[in-house]
Design an enzyme around this catalytic site. Sequence first.
Site, short mmCIF file in Angstrom:
data_model
loop_
_atom_site.label_atom_id
_atom_site.label_comp_id
_atom_site.label_asym_id
_atom_site.label_seq_id
_atom_site.Cartn_x
_atom_site.Cartn_y
_atom_site.Cartn_z
N ALA A 135 25.49 -4.86 21.40
CA ALA A 135 24.86 -6.00 21.21
C ALA A 135 23.43 -5.84 21.79
O ALA A 135 23.21 -5.01 22.77
CB ALA A 135 25.42 -7.15 21.92
N PHE A 136 22.40 -6.23 21.15
CA PHE A 136 21.07 -6.08 21.77
C PHE A 136 20.78 -6.49 23.25
O PHE A 136 19.82 -6.03 23.73
CB PHE A 136 20.15 -7.02 20.86
CG PHE A 136 19.74 -8.60 21.51
CD1 PHE A 136 20.76 -9.57 21.18
CD2 PHE A 136 18.61 -9.14 22.09
CE1 PHE A 136 20.66 -10.78 21.81
CE2 PHE A 136 18.56 -9.98 22.63
CZ PHE A 136 19.38 -11.24 22.61
N LYS A 137 21.72 -7.26 23.82
CA LYS A 137 21.52 -7.37 25.26
C LYS A 137 21.28 -6.25 26.20
O LYS A 137 20.86 -6.21 27.25
CB LYS A 137 22.43 -8.57 25.63
CG LYS A 137 22.35 -9.91 25.20
CD LYS A 137 23.20 -10.96 25.72
CE LYS A 137 22.76 -12.29 25.32
NZ LYS A 137 23.34 -12.51 23.96
N ASP A 138 22.02 -5.28 25.73
CA ASP A 138 21.98 -3.74 26.24
C ASP A 138 20.64 -3.33 26.56
O ASP A 138 20.31 -2.64 27.73
CB ASP A 138 22.72 -2.89 25.62
CG ASP A 138 24.28 -2.89 25.60
OD1 ASP A 138 24.72 -3.56 26.71
OD2 ASP A 138 24.86 -2.52 24.53
N MET A 195 19.25 -5.29 29.50
CA MET A 195 20.34 -5.36 30.87
C MET A 195 20.28 -3.90 31.37
O MET A 195 20.45 -3.77 32.61
CB MET A 195 21.52 -5.77 30.43
CG MET A 195 22.65 -6.36 31.51
SD MET A 195 21.76 -7.81 31.99
CE MET A 195 22.69 -8.96 31.09
#
Length: 471
Positions: A111-114, A117
């Site tokens: 997911a794009f949050k990587d 993060m």
Amino acid sequence: MRYLSTRGGMAPASFREILLQGLAPDGGLAMPERYPQVDRATLARWRGLDYRALAFEILSLFIDDIPPAALRSIVDRTYRAEVFGSEAVTPLTTLQPGLHLLQLSNGPTLAFKDVAMQLLGNLFEFVLAERGESLNILGATSGDTGSAAEYAMRGKAGIRVFMLSPHEAMSPFQTAQMFSLMDPNIHNIAIRGVFDDCQDIVKAVSGDLAFKARHRIGTVNSINWARLVAQVVYYFKGWFAATRSEDEAVSFCVPSGNFGNICAGHVARRMGLPIRRLMLATNENNVLDEFFRTGTYRPRTSRETRQTSSPSMDISKASNFERYVYDLVDGDGARVAALWREIDRSGAFDLVASGEFGRVAATGFVSGHSTHADRLRTIRGTFEGSGRIVDTHTADGIKVALELREPGENVVCLETALPVKFEATIVEALGRPPARPPGFESLESAPRRFDVMDADTAAVKRYIEERCGGA
Ligand SMILES: *Cc1c(COP(=O)(O)O)cnc(C)c1O
């Protein structure tokens, strides 16, 4: 670069001072005192840069209290092909003429949050090591945020993660992703309750200031400025990939929940990136679409918040939206504080009567929303037209982009997750599951490590205490 609070009540602070902070002391969110400007000549010079070099250029404009060589090394360690699947990190693919997909979901948790993060993990490790400090990250998750945080912090010196999730409520894939982590610094706590119970425990623990200070409790939630600025990079990268000259404008369509992703697009546009429009897409939880259509912002209660097939956008209020409103009222912190007091008092605020809503057009924002039926239709249509299977959140974006797109407009849709994370809806749309990326074939059968607990703040505190070795 110094940072101020959206509510005007924080002494100017440096990047490192705000890096580990959640909310500003006055309850607001950190904002840069100005947006660095990127002119056409600079854009022309940056066009040939790879992701790492581009990230370093952009981050350097906002981070001036980490020595350049150290920042460069942090960026180089973060944006590697081994972590994100390719040297491009966020490759662009074309779905149909004028409609592109910026692939943001090839990191460890799909997911794009990587993208943000992973950088945060390396920034935290660097700053904590310099100070000789440690940090215990406490969070609540219903899926993507928790796994992205754990995969970013696993094995990091000086950092422990305590992640609460509702017991047996996440998707099987998300559960397996989180609970299969065996790193001793990662603690998964499944709470017998719903997501709001987890969130309430995090709030209660963080509200015990003595406990918080004694055990160095911190968070990695979506209001963290470093996460936002890391996301600015891929708007530039996507714009370069979709254009051939500095005179071309591009629009971006962004599946939105907490307004973090699209807020990064807003920042890129304010820096001078030629973004024509920012298209905001919501699902049935349309609090943001409602604002951009009517000028009224009315956060929902958790009872009004629906569970949908794009669950990472099932939000009742959009935490980063305050940053956009701060810009809309020209950085008037007292006005922002008054608007949020108005929410506390009456449940909503309206920017039409004051004339402030009239300024939205100049910011390029437009919006739309979608339903479960739209999602299924879009997943099917995209597959038939391009052979590509998109996830449910990305489908919300494509649906809105097709609806809003004007003739000749070049639109980049952001891919915020891979379809394998939401298999059940893909099967509903296409009659078969999406292919599994290499390495994820037998995720669900991997051994698991997690603890199940009641929704009991005192018990969670004891759990943390036992694992941090006290004071
Ligand atoms: C978090 C998330 C979103 C929403 O992003 P915001 O930054 O909260 O607006 C959309 N899609 C997916 C898959 C997500 O994980």
